[in-house]
Motif scaffolding. Structure first.
Motif, mmCIF file in Angstrom:
data_model
loop_
_atom_site.group_PDB
_atom_site.id
_atom_site.type_symbol
_atom_site.label_atom_id
_atom_site.label_comp_id
_atom_site.label_asym_id
_atom_site.label_seq_id
_atom_site.Cartn_x
_atom_site.Cartn_y
_atom_site.Cartn_z
ATOM 1 N N CYS A 1 -3.413 -6.010 8.438
ATOM 2 C CA CYS A 1 -3.313 -6.725 7.166
ATOM 3 C C CYS A 1 -1.989 -7.490 7.151
ATOM 4 N N PRO A 2 -2.045 -8.826 7.219
ATOM 5 C CA PRO A 2 -0.782 -9.585 7.153
ATOM 6 C C PRO A 2 -0.029 -9.257 5.863
ATOM 7 N N LYS A 3 1.272 -9.036 5.997
ATOM 8 C CA LYS A 3 2.076 -8.785 4.795
ATOM 9 C C LYS A 3 2.060 -10.040 3.940
ATOM 10 N N GLN A 4 1.999 -9.856 2.624
ATOM 11 C CA GLN A 4 1.910 -10.997 1.725
ATOM 12 C C GLN A 4 2.838 -10.890 0.529
ATOM 13 N N GLY A 5 3.762 -9.945 0.545
ATOM 14 C CA GLY A 5 4.735 -9.825 -0.530
ATOM 15 C C GLY A 5 4.261 -9.004 -1.719
ATOM 16 N N ILE A 6 2.986 -8.686 -1.740
ATOM 17 C CA ILE A 6 2.419 -7.790 -2.756
ATOM 18 C C ILE A 6 1.609 -6.751 -1.993
ATOM 19 N N ILE A 7 0.795 -5.995 -2.679
ATOM 20 C CA ILE A 7 -0.038 -5.024 -1.974
ATOM 21 C C ILE A 7 -0.970 -5.750 -1.007
ATOM 22 N N PRO A 8 -1.435 -5.063 0.038
ATOM 23 C CA PRO A 8 -2.341 -5.707 0.991
ATOM 24 C C PRO A 8 -3.606 -6.259 0.320
ATOM 25 N N HIS A 9 -4.127 -7.336 0.890
ATOM 26 C CA HIS A 9 -5.319 -8.001 0.360
ATOM 27 C C HIS A 9 -6.463 -7.014 0.126
ATOM 28 N N ASP A 10 -6.701 -6.132 1.090
ATOM 29 C CA ASP A 10 -7.819 -5.204 0.937
ATOM 30 C C ASP A 10 -7.545 -4.131 -0.112
ATOM 31 N N MET A 11 -6.286 -3.907 -0.448
ATOM 32 C CA MET A 11 -5.958 -3.012 -1.554
ATOM 33 C C MET A 11 -6.264 -3.711 -2.884
ATOM 34 N N VAL A 12 -6.086 -5.032 -2.930
ATOM 35 C CA VAL A 12 -6.508 -5.792 -4.116
ATOM 36 C C VAL A 12 -8.027 -5.688 -4.254
ATOM 37 N N HIS A 13 -8.742 -5.786 -3.120
ATOM 38 C CA HIS A 13 -10.200 -5.590 -3.149
ATOM 39 C C HIS A 13 -10.531 -4.240 -3.786
ATOM 40 N N THR B 1 -0.445 0.014 -10.792
ATOM 41 C CA THR B 1 -0.369 1.406 -10.338
ATOM 42 C C THR B 1 -0.311 1.473 -8.815
ATOM 43 N N LEU B 2 -1.170 0.685 -8.155
ATOM 44 C CA LEU B 2 -1.173 0.657 -6.693
ATOM 45 C C LEU B 2 0.133 0.075 -6.156
ATOM 46 N N THR B 3 0.664 -0.936 -6.830
ATOM 47 C CA THR B 3 1.928 -1.548 -6.408
ATOM 48 C C THR B 3 3.058 -0.523 -6.473
ATOM 49 N N GLU B 4 3.092 0.235 -7.539
ATOM 50 C CA GLU B 4 4.128 1.270 -7.678
ATOM 51 C C GLU B 4 4.019 2.285 -6.545
ATOM 52 N N ALA B 5 2.809 2.727 -6.255
ATOM 53 C CA ALA B 5 2.608 3.698 -5.175
ATOM 54 C C ALA B 5 2.966 3.089 -3.821
ATOM 55 N N TRP B 6 2.536 1.849 -3.577
ATOM 56 C CA TRP B 6 2.777 1.179 -2.296
ATOM 57 C C TRP B 6 4.273 0.929 -2.088
ATOM 58 N N THR B 7 4.980 0.561 -3.129
ATOM 59 C CA THR B 7 6.413 0.307 -3.039
ATOM 60 C C THR B 7 7.159 1.569 -2.609
ATOM 61 N N ALA B 8 6.683 2.721 -3.041
ATOM 62 C CA ALA B 8 7.336 3.989 -2.726
ATOM 63 C C ALA B 8 7.043 4.481 -1.301
ATOM 64 N N VAL B 9 6.072 3.886 -0.632
ATOM 65 C CA VAL B 9 5.697 4.324 0.717
ATOM 66 C C VAL B 9 6.707 3.786 1.729
ATOM 67 N N MET C 1 -15.989 7.949 1.965
ATOM 68 C CA MET C 1 -15.170 7.121 2.815
ATOM 69 C C MET C 1 -13.758 7.065 2.214
ATOM 70 N N ARG C 2 -12.780 6.943 3.116
ATOM 71 C CA ARG C 2 -11.397 6.814 2.675
ATOM 72 C C ARG C 2 -10.795 5.555 3.296
ATOM 73 N N LEU C 3 -9.863 4.976 2.575
ATOM 74 C CA LEU C 3 -9.075 3.866 3.095
ATOM 75 C C LEU C 3 -7.650 4.370 3.248
ATOM 76 N N ARG C 4 -7.093 4.193 4.432
ATOM 77 C CA ARG C 4 -5.721 4.610 4.678
ATOM 78 C C ARG C 4 -4.908 3.337 4.966
ATOM 79 N N PHE C 5 -3.930 3.079 4.113
ATOM 80 C CA PHE C 5 -3.046 1.930 4.281
ATOM 81 C C PHE C 5 -1.694 2.435 4.777
ATOM 82 N N THR C 6 -1.293 1.945 5.951
ATOM 83 C CA THR C 6 -0.016 2.340 6.548
ATOM 84 C C THR C 6 0.924 1.145 6.517
ATOM 85 N N LYS C 7 2.119 1.365 5.986
ATOM 86 C CA LYS C 7 3.098 0.289 5.876
ATOM 87 C C LYS C 7 3.732 0.038 7.243
#
Length: 149
Positions: free
Chosen positions: A29-41, A130-138, A1-7
């Motif tokens: 996923c409501p924006k929350q100022g950090i990575i999406p909630h499910d990305m924290v999961h 690491t995820l925050t760095e990647a997400w910020t660049a998207v 399975m894959r998770l695709r997060f689109t900004k």
């Protein structure tokens, strides 16, 4: 399975669950100022090898905001909340205090606390960074994909 997060460009980002058979489920996923909630999961579950929302979806459950209570999954949700709160406050809360907050949160919600220690908190924080760095660049409208075992 894959998770695709689109900004997204508005109040929501999008998470798509891409099943091995190609079926796709979408969750705003409501924006929350950090990575999406499910990305924290994802960070918590993949790093600590725990079964929470993402693990349950990978196991075949429908990706929805309401799932039946389950001890490990409920404990993961509380830990995700604590890690998310830490992210909102800059990610500098001492690990021992986070574990205490996790304990209080579990007691308040009547769910068992999962065994986590300061090394676990550090590992999840590193993964979130690491995820925050990647997400910020998207850029808006683009996505990152994460694989779920």
């Amino acid at each position: 399975m894959r998770l695709r997060f689109t900004k997204g460009n508005g109040k929501y980002d999008l998470m798509e669950v891409v099943r091995p058979d190609g079926a796709v489920e979408r969750i705003d996923c409501p924006k929350q100022g950090i990575i999406p909630h499910d990305m924290v999961h994802y960070a918590v579950e993949d790093t600590l090898r725990l079964r929470g929302f993402i693990g349950r979806v990978a196991g075949g459950e429908t990706a929805s905001f309401r799932m039946a209570a389950e001890a490990e999954s409920d404990g993961v949700e509380r830990l995700v909340e604590v890690m998310q709160g830490d992210g909102w406050s800059g990610g500098t809360t001492p690990a021992a205090e986070m574990i205490d907050l996790y304990r209080v949160t579990c007691e308040a919600r009547g769910c068992p606390m999962l065994p986590v220690d300061e090394a676990d908190i550090a590992a999840v924080r590193e993964r979130i960074a690491t995820l925050t760095e990647a997400w910020t660049a998207v850029p808006v409208g683009k996505a990152i994909e994460l694989s779920v075992a």
